[in-house]
Design a protein around this motif. Structure first.
Motif, PDB file in Angstrom:
ATOM      1  N   TRP A  34     -21.825 -57.111  36.360  1.00 53.82           N
ATOM      2  CA  TRP A  34     -21.381 -55.926  37.111  1.00 53.82           C
ATOM      3  C   TRP A  34     -19.854 -55.850  37.184  1.00 53.82           C
ATOM      4  O   TRP A  34     -19.272 -54.763  37.136  1.00 53.82           O
ATOM      5  CB  TRP A  34     -21.979 -55.946  38.517  1.00 53.82           C
ATOM      6  CG  TRP A  34     -23.481 -55.927  38.526  1.00 53.82           C
ATOM      7  CD1 TRP A  34     -24.307 -55.561  37.508  1.00 53.82           C
ATOM      8  CD2 TRP A  34     -24.335 -56.339  39.586  1.00 53.82           C
ATOM      9  NE1 TRP A  34     -25.617 -55.704  37.859  1.00 53.82           N
ATOM     10  CE2 TRP A  34     -25.676 -56.172  39.139  1.00 53.82           C
ATOM     11  CE3 TRP A  34     -24.130 -56.825  40.878  1.00 53.82           C
ATOM     12  CZ2 TRP A  34     -26.758 -56.470  39.943  1.00 53.82           C
ATOM     13  CZ3 TRP A  34     -25.213 -57.117  41.676  1.00 53.82           C
ATOM     14  CH2 TRP A  34     -26.525 -56.944  41.201  1.00 53.82           C
ATOM     15  N   LYS A  35     -19.224 -57.003  37.345  1.00 50.36           N
ATOM     16  CA  LYS A  35     -17.755 -57.017  37.406  1.00 50.36           C
ATOM     17  C   LYS A  35     -17.141 -56.499  36.106  1.00 50.36           C
ATOM     18  O   LYS A  35     -16.169 -55.744  36.122  1.00 50.36           O
ATOM     19  CB  LYS A  35     -17.260 -58.433  37.704  1.00 50.36           C
ATOM     20  CG  LYS A  35     -17.497 -58.903  39.131  1.00 50.36           C
ATOM     21  CD  LYS A  35     -16.960 -60.304  39.328  1.00 50.36           C
ATOM     22  CE  LYS A  35     -17.155 -60.785  40.766  1.00 50.36           C
ATOM     23  NZ  LYS A  35     -16.623 -62.162  40.962  1.00 50.36           N
ATOM     24  N   LYS A  36     -17.725 -56.883  34.986  1.00 49.71           N
ATOM     25  CA  LYS A  36     -17.222 -56.401  33.702  1.00 49.71           C
ATOM     26  C   LYS A  36     -17.407 -54.897  33.578  1.00 49.71           C
ATOM     27  O   LYS A  36     -16.528 -54.181  33.079  1.00 49.71           O
ATOM     28  CB  LYS A  36     -17.945 -57.122  32.564  1.00 49.71           C
ATOM     29  CG  LYS A  36     -17.623 -58.601  32.450  1.00 49.71           C
ATOM     30  CD  LYS A  36     -18.391 -59.247  31.300  1.00 49.71           C
ATOM     31  CE  LYS A  36     -18.073 -60.736  31.207  1.00 49.71           C
ATOM     32  NZ  LYS A  36     -18.835 -61.398  30.099  1.00 49.71           N
ATOM     33  N   SER A  37     -18.537 -54.417  34.039  1.00 50.90           N
ATOM     34  CA  SER A  37     -18.795 -52.978  33.982  1.00 50.90           C
ATOM     35  C   SER A  37     -17.847 -52.214  34.896  1.00 50.90           C
ATOM     36  O   SER A  37     -17.361 -51.136  34.543  1.00 50.90           O
ATOM     37  CB  SER A  37     -20.250 -52.698  34.375  1.00 50.90           C
ATOM     38  OG  SER A  37     -20.522 -51.319  34.355  1.00 50.90           O
ATOM     39  N   MET A  38     -17.561 -52.784  36.060  1.00 44.58           N
ATOM     40  CA  MET A  38     -16.632 -52.153  37.006  1.00 44.58           C
ATOM     41  C   MET A  38     -15.232 -52.085  36.407  1.00 44.58           C
ATOM     42  O   MET A  38     -14.519 -51.074  36.542  1.00 44.58           O
ATOM     43  CB  MET A  38     -16.628 -52.926  38.321  1.00 44.58           C
ATOM     44  CG  MET A  38     -15.592 -52.451  39.339  1.00 44.58           C
ATOM     45  SD  MET A  38     -16.003 -50.856  40.070  1.00 44.58           S
ATOM     46  CE  MET A  38     -17.218 -51.369  41.287  1.00 44.58           C
ATOM     47  N   ALA A  39     -14.809 -53.142  35.717  1.00 48.10           N
ATOM     48  CA  ALA A  39     -13.478 -53.170  35.116  1.00 48.10           C
ATOM     49  C   ALA A  39     -13.324 -52.131  34.013  1.00 48.10           C
ATOM     50  O   ALA A  39     -12.248 -51.558  33.817  1.00 48.10           O
ATOM     51  CB  ALA A  39     -13.189 -54.567  34.562  1.00 48.10           C
TER      52      ALA A  39
END
Length: 445
Positions: free
Chosen positions: A74-79
């Protein structure tokens, strides 16, 4: 990392969690709101494990390492895409507030998406009902449980984020809307019941394996005798059935014709006449021989003597030969275990009319031991039913796995007889084991 397969009970628990959008046996789809919230909590220093546990998603439920893996993704997608990337994944998102100047194109699109989700939700419900062959729309008798219908309705509403559709879905499923809302209200109680059932299941499954895949009644007696726990047999059956645990069922033996006695071999009258339990140990002794396959088509034989009153196996002999020595050596072991200080006018040694027991030498040995010989009627296995029953139960366990060597087979037989005498509770023995019941009767004499 191994792929976790979720059980029906785990899926049902996950579907109740508001942070879950949908769940199958192989995957979980989390809500957009939870993904954003989890990322924000992570920025404050909270670990992925703590974040998911506070959301009611412990590692024991979703799988070890799943929380860390999902949060990292999710963090990668948010970035890359920001919060819009999560929001765009939401299907069936309802329209925003309608202004006084009419409906915008965005509002119309949102309504259209909600309508599509609603239709898909109806189709999903019908497909799931038909998949279980329990359709409520084909005019046949509905056998799908009410709580199962409530579960499907709730799953569709959350998966497609439908609003104001409860009444229509309840009509399709033929359940009341008030009943559905009451079902939602009692979710906490059901969760507690599931947790209690899971704890009970672990104990029941341990007893099931420890007692050689025994039945409901024996599990109940074990709980009372070894765990000082009284549990209703209906509850035991429900929990085991819900988890797919079924004890083996013995198939009836085909009719086996008893060997004709020669003129030299003499049969005896049926003096026992099925009165196996006279209330006194070692008064009625039952015997028989059974075959046990092992290895590559090889056969061994077991001769055993069972006490009619207590069910105890008082003597047995294991051999690869079916010659007379098999029953002679069984008799030789008998005086070592029979109590000689019990005053009885007559003791019976009961068998079928097999060639071993009609042999004159065998009959003479039985008479010298002070026993009166009795035999079943010709071709009637019921006249020696307790002995047949023991062999049947023993084979269920000993032969449940192929025994490759004679040593393995012998060890399995000895282990089962020890288990049967000392650890197998029987309802007809006042919920005692054969040895315990024997001591009980001897003490009462």
């Amino acid at each position: 990392m191994s792929k976790k397969i979720y059980t029906e009970q785990e899926i049902e628990i996950l579907e109740r969690n508001l942070n879950i959008k949908s769940v199958s046996s192989k995957s979980i789809t989390y809500s957009s709101a939870f993904k954003i919230k989890a990322i924000e909590q992570s920025k404050t220093g909270m670990t992925s494990t703590v974040i998911f546990e506070e959301a009611g998603l412990p590692a024991s439920l979703i799988g070890e390492g799943k929380a860390h893996q999902s949060l990292g993704r999710w963090k990668k997608s948010m970035a890359k895409q920001g919060q819009d990337g999560f929001l765009q994944e939401t299907r069936g998102k309802g329209p925003g507030p309608i202004g006084s100047q009419g409906v915008s194109l965005e509002d119309k699109l949102a309504k259209a998406n909600a309508r599509i989700a609603y239709l898909e939700g109806n189709l999903t419900l019908v497909k799931k009902l038909e998949l279980h062959e329990r359709s409520v729309k084909n005019g046949t008798k509905a056998v799908l449980k009410t709580n199962e219908r409530y579960t499907l309705i709730n799953h569709i509403i959350r998966e497609y984020q439908l609003k104001n559709m409860v009444k229509h879905l309840c009509e399709i499923a033929e359940v009341s809307r008030s009943g559905y809302y009451y079902w939602l209200k009692t979710e906490v109680n059901r969760m507690e019941k599931y947790e209690n059932d899971w704890a009970d299941y672990k104990l029941l499954y341990h007893v099931f394996l420890d007692k050689k895949k025994c039945g409901i009644e024996e599990i109940k007696m074990t709980l009372e005798n070894e765990y000082n726990l009284v549990m209703n047999h209906k509850k035991i059956r429900r929990i085991l059935r819900m988890n797919g645990i079924i004890s083996p069922i013995r198939k009836a033996k085909p009719y086996r014709k008893i060997m004709k006695a020669t003129q030299e071999h003499k049969t005896k009258k049926n003096l026992v006449n099925r009165h196996f339990d006279c209330g006194t140990p070692y008064k009625v002794l039952l015997t028989d021989i059974t075959y046990l396959p092992y290895g590559n088509g090889q056969t061994a034989y077991l001769s055993a003597v069972k006490d009619g009153a207590t069910g105890e196996i008082v003597a047995h002999h294991f051999s690869t030969s079916l010659k007379m020595g098999l029953v002679y050596q069984t008799l030789e072991k008998l005086p070592k275990v029979i109590q000689q200080d019990i005053l009885e006018t007559e003791r019976y040694f009961h068998s079928d009319q097999g060639v071993h027991y009609t042999h004159p030498t065998f009959q003479k040995k039985v008479e010298e031991m002070g026993l009166t010989q009795s035999m079943s009627r010709r071709g009637n296995c019921w006249d020696n039913a307790p002995m047949e029953s023991f062999f049947g139960h023993m084979k269920d366990i000993v032969l449940s796995e192929k025994q490759e060597t004679l040593q393995d087979l012998w060890y399995a037989v000895e282990e089962y007889i020890e288990f049967y005498n000392h650890r197998r509770y029987q309802k007809k023995l006042k919920k005692m084991t054969p040895i315990a019941y024997r001591d009980h009767l001897l003490w009462a004499v």
